[in-house]
Scaffold this motif. Structure first.
Motif, short mmCIF file in Angstrom:
data_model
loop_
_atom_site.label_atom_id
_atom_site.label_comp_id
_atom_site.label_asym_id
_atom_site.label_seq_id
_atom_site.Cartn_x
_atom_site.Cartn_y
_atom_site.Cartn_z
N MET A 133 0.84 -1.20 0.00
CA MET A 133 0.00 0.00 0.00
C MET A 133 0.87 1.25 0.00
O MET A 133 1.76 1.38 0.84
CB MET A 133 -0.94 -0.01 1.21
CG MET A 133 -2.02 -1.07 1.14
SD MET A 133 -3.19 -1.00 2.52
CE MET A 133 -2.20 -1.69 3.85
N THR A 134 0.63 2.14 -0.94
CA THR A 134 1.41 3.36 -1.09
C THR A 134 0.49 4.56 -1.00
O THR A 134 -0.51 4.64 -1.71
CB THR A 134 2.14 3.38 -2.44
OG1 THR A 134 2.97 2.22 -2.53
CG2 THR A 134 2.98 4.63 -2.60
N PHE A 135 0.81 5.49 -0.12
CA PHE A 135 -0.02 6.68 0.08
C PHE A 135 0.79 7.94 -0.15
O PHE A 135 2.00 7.98 0.09
CB PHE A 135 -0.61 6.69 1.49
CG PHE A 135 -1.51 5.52 1.78
CD1 PHE A 135 -1.04 4.42 2.47
CD2 PHE A 135 -2.82 5.52 1.34
CE1 PHE A 135 -1.86 3.34 2.73
CE2 PHE A 135 -3.66 4.45 1.59
CZ PHE A 135 -3.17 3.35 2.29
N ALA A 136 0.13 8.97 -0.62
CA ALA A 136 0.77 10.25 -0.85
C ALA A 136 0.99 11.01 0.44
O ALA A 136 1.68 12.03 0.46
CB ALA A 136 -0.07 11.10 -1.81
N GLY A 137 0.42 10.54 1.53
CA GLY A 137 0.57 11.16 2.83
C GLY A 137 -0.34 10.50 3.83
O GLY A 137 -1.15 9.64 3.48
N HIS A 138 -0.25 10.91 5.09
CA HIS A 138 -1.12 10.33 6.11
C HIS A 138 -1.35 11.34 7.23
O HIS A 138 -0.60 12.31 7.38
CB HIS A 138 -0.50 9.06 6.70
CG HIS A 138 0.61 9.33 7.67
ND1 HIS A 138 1.91 9.52 7.28
CD2 HIS A 138 0.60 9.48 9.02
CE1 HIS A 138 2.67 9.76 8.34
NE2 HIS A 138 1.89 9.75 9.41
N ALA A 139 -2.39 11.09 8.01
CA ALA A 139 -2.66 11.88 9.21
C ALA A 139 -3.24 10.93 10.27
O ALA A 139 -4.13 10.14 9.98
CB ALA A 139 -3.64 13.02 8.92
N CYS A 140 -2.70 11.00 11.47
CA CYS A 140 -3.19 10.20 12.60
C CYS A 140 -4.00 11.11 13.51
O CYS A 140 -3.46 12.09 14.04
CB CYS A 140 -2.01 9.59 13.36
SG CYS A 140 -1.03 8.43 12.37
N VAL A 141 -5.29 10.81 13.69
CA VAL A 141 -6.18 11.79 14.29
C VAL A 141 -7.20 11.15 15.23
O VAL A 141 -7.35 9.94 15.29
CB VAL A 141 -6.95 12.57 13.20
CG1 VAL A 141 -5.99 13.18 12.20
CG2 VAL A 141 -7.95 11.67 12.48
N THR A 142 -7.91 12.03 15.90
CA THR A 142 -9.16 11.66 16.56
C THR A 142 -10.26 12.54 15.96
O THR A 142 -10.06 13.74 15.74
CB THR A 142 -9.11 11.87 18.08
OG1 THR A 142 -10.41 11.58 18.64
CG2 THR A 142 -8.72 13.29 18.46
#
Length: 268
Positions: A208-217
């Protein structure tokens, strides 16, 4: 007053051919319903969906992962109906327009029905996939999509995320950037980014390849272990992710990173 010439009276053969071609294109465009945030207006995916400064973003994922709550986080108000259980509450594609980054970037969020629901659900998995596929393909055909957000819950195993990732990747190839937003991380210590540090290598190993990520609530401050600080962190991380990806993809055409690489945008 001079009389109009024959050329002025009749359109050229080139103009007639262009008009006919445009007419055929309009007839062939998909016509899946899109519900406005007001809950009563519908448009066709063949019609103009935004002004030139609006960036279209499709949000997808399993039912109950917090897609509608993510919309509310980005909008900074309750514009989408949410549910407290694992069942999906979005039964059609619902669009929400809002401004982010101090009202410098206008985005249109497409909230989609949740995937992986059982056949007895109001929107079974098969139907939800058809809706998502038709929406994405129509927007891609019009060069009218700038970003896709894959919304997942932090408690899900990485292996469980693969099938939906492969489904959406097969629809857009590398034409549209796909980013990962991981929700329900309010209890992660020392910070929400810990989820990414623990799972980044496994994500890459599963292709799996992503252009970016964010870890959130996306939970409300009134809920257990949700602080205003983490809520604000989440908003900033998602908006930064959207801003960087959309502004680098202004033409809605993207060749994508090389397979196996991950370009991450950490939330601090």
């Amino acid at each position: 007053m001079s009389r109009p010439t024959t050329a002025e009276k009749q359109p050229s053969s080139v103009s007639r051919r262009l008009t006919l071609a445009q007419h055929k294109l309009n007839l062939n465009q998909a016509s899946i319903p899109i519900q406005s945030a007001a809950g009563c207006n519908y448009t066709r995916v063949g019609e103009p969906l935004h002004h030139t400064d609006t960036h279209n973003i499709v949000i997808f994922g399993e039912a109950g992962t917090g897609k509608s709550s993510l919309v509310n986080l980005i909008a900074r108000k309750d514009v989408a109906v949410t549910s407290s259980d694992a069942k999906g509450c979005t039964t059609a594609v619902i669009q929400h327009e809002t401004w982010i980054q101090n009202e410098t970037l206008k985005v249109k969020l497409f909230d989609t029905p949740g995937l992986d629901e059982c056949h007895r659900a109001e929107v079974p998995d098969k139907k939800a996939r058809i809706i998502l596929k038709e929406l994405v393909q129509s927007l891609v055909k019009q060069s009218d999509i700038h970003l896709i957000i894959y919304c997942v819950q932090g408690k899900r195993t990485i292996r469980a995320l693969c099938s939906n990732y492969e489904f959406i990747r097969s629809q857009v190839k590398w034409k549209v950037p796909i980013v990962l937003v991981v929700t329900s991380l309010e209890s992660y210590e020392p910070d929400m980014e810990e989820w990414w540090r623990l799972n980044e290598s496994t994500i890459s190993k599963h292709g799996m390849t992503f252009a970016g990520h964010a870890c959130v609530t996306t939970a409300m401050i009134t809920q257990y272990k949700v602080t205003e600080h983490r809520r604000n962190q989440s908003y900033d991380a998602v908006c930064k992710l959207i801003g960087q990806c959309c502004l680098s993809n202004k033409t809605a055409v993207n060749t994508g990173p090389s397979r196996g690489t991950i370009h991450d945008i950490p939330s601090k």
